[in-house]
Design a protein around this motif. Structure first.
Motif, short mmCIF file in Angstrom:
data_model
loop_
_atom_site.label_atom_id
_atom_site.label_comp_id
_atom_site.label_asym_id
_atom_site.label_seq_id
_atom_site.Cartn_x
_atom_site.Cartn_y
_atom_site.Cartn_z
N TYR A 44 0.81 -1.22 0.00
CA TYR A 44 0.00 0.00 0.00
C TYR A 44 0.85 1.28 0.00
N PHE A 47 0.86 1.39 -3.89
CA PHE A 47 -0.40 1.27 -4.64
C PHE A 47 -1.55 1.44 -3.66
N ASP A 48 -2.46 2.35 -3.99
CA ASP A 48 -3.59 2.65 -3.09
C ASP A 48 -4.65 1.58 -3.07
N SER A 49 -4.69 0.75 -4.12
CA SER A 49 -5.75 -0.25 -4.22
C SER A 49 -5.32 -1.39 -5.13
N GLU A 52 -5.28 -0.21 -8.71
CA GLU A 52 -4.08 0.53 -9.08
C GLU A 52 -2.90 -0.44 -9.30
N THR A 55 -3.54 -2.16 -12.66
CA THR A 55 -3.29 -1.22 -13.75
C THR A 55 -1.79 -1.05 -13.98
N ALA A 56 -1.04 -0.87 -12.91
CA ALA A 56 0.41 -0.71 -13.04
C ALA A 56 1.06 -2.01 -13.54
N LYS A 112 -13.08 1.69 -15.39
CA LYS A 112 -11.64 1.43 -15.46
C LYS A 112 -10.94 2.54 -16.25
N ASP A 114 -8.66 4.84 -15.59
CA ASP A 114 -7.21 4.98 -15.51
C ASP A 114 -6.52 3.87 -16.29
N ARG A 118 -4.10 4.42 -19.54
CA ARG A 118 -2.73 3.89 -19.61
C ARG A 118 -2.55 2.98 -20.82
#
Length: 185
Positions: A44, A47-49, A52, A55-56, A112, A114, A118
């Motif tokens: 955390y 990454f906040d969640s 995230e 996605t990364a 989705k 973000d 990306r």
């Protein structure tokens, strides 16, 4: 549990390894923390969640698949570049089965944003590279491009053909290379 903070790159590498070994459903904050040997809180920190992190991870998979090769000759010639790109697509499908289909369909949903942004950035990067190659390939005849038929428009066509190949799981660039030969040389 070891609470030593790891790096963002190590977290993403571990996430990619989990995907390769167990599939996309294996990636969660807890599973990645466990595989990294760190606390959940350490994940955390980066990454906040889970969204995230996923996605990364998707972005890092794209970067791994289409990392810049050591040989710059790949980007001097359209045919060599396309052959390289199809090879990388085949690599991506082998290393990350279902990656192209699963994440692109998942990111097209409205919630989705973000991830979709990306993915589109990555695609734009690939398109820009293809345009660069089209503009600098010395073998392309001088009048191949016109104000109506630009390198950018042809790059869009080539990229669309590549995306279609992804869906069909057809990694043979010969048809696309023939189009390039007939159109540009």
């Amino acid at each position: 549990m070891n609470t030593i903070v790891t790096s963002k790159q190590e977290i993403l590498k571990t996430s990619r390894e989990l995907i390769q070994q167990q599939g996309w459903s294996a990636v969660s904050i807890r599973s990645v923390a466990s595989a990294c040997g760190v606390s959940v809180g350490s994940i955390y920190n980066y990454f906040d969640s889970k969204a995230e992190l996923i996605t990364a991870t998707v972005e890092s998979v794209w970067c791994e698949i289409f990392h810049r090769p050591e040989d710059d000759a790949v980007f001097q010639d359209v045919q060599t570049c396309i052959t390289w790109m199809y090879g990388r697509i085949a690599y991506g499908c082998t290393q990350y089965p279902g990656f192209f289909n699963l994440h692109s369909l998942g990111f097209m949903r409205e919630e989705k944003k973000d991830g979709k942004r990306r993915m589109q950035q990555t695609w734009q990067h690939i398109l820009a590279g293809l345009c660069t190659v089209l503009k600098q390939d010395a073998k392309i005849r001088p009048n191949a491009f016109t104000p109506q038929f630009t390198p950018e428009k042809f790059a869009d066509v080539l990229f669309s053909l590549m995306l279609s190949a992804l869906l069909r799981q057809d990694y043979d660039p010969s048809a696309v290379l023939e189009i390039v030969r007939r159109t540009l040389y």
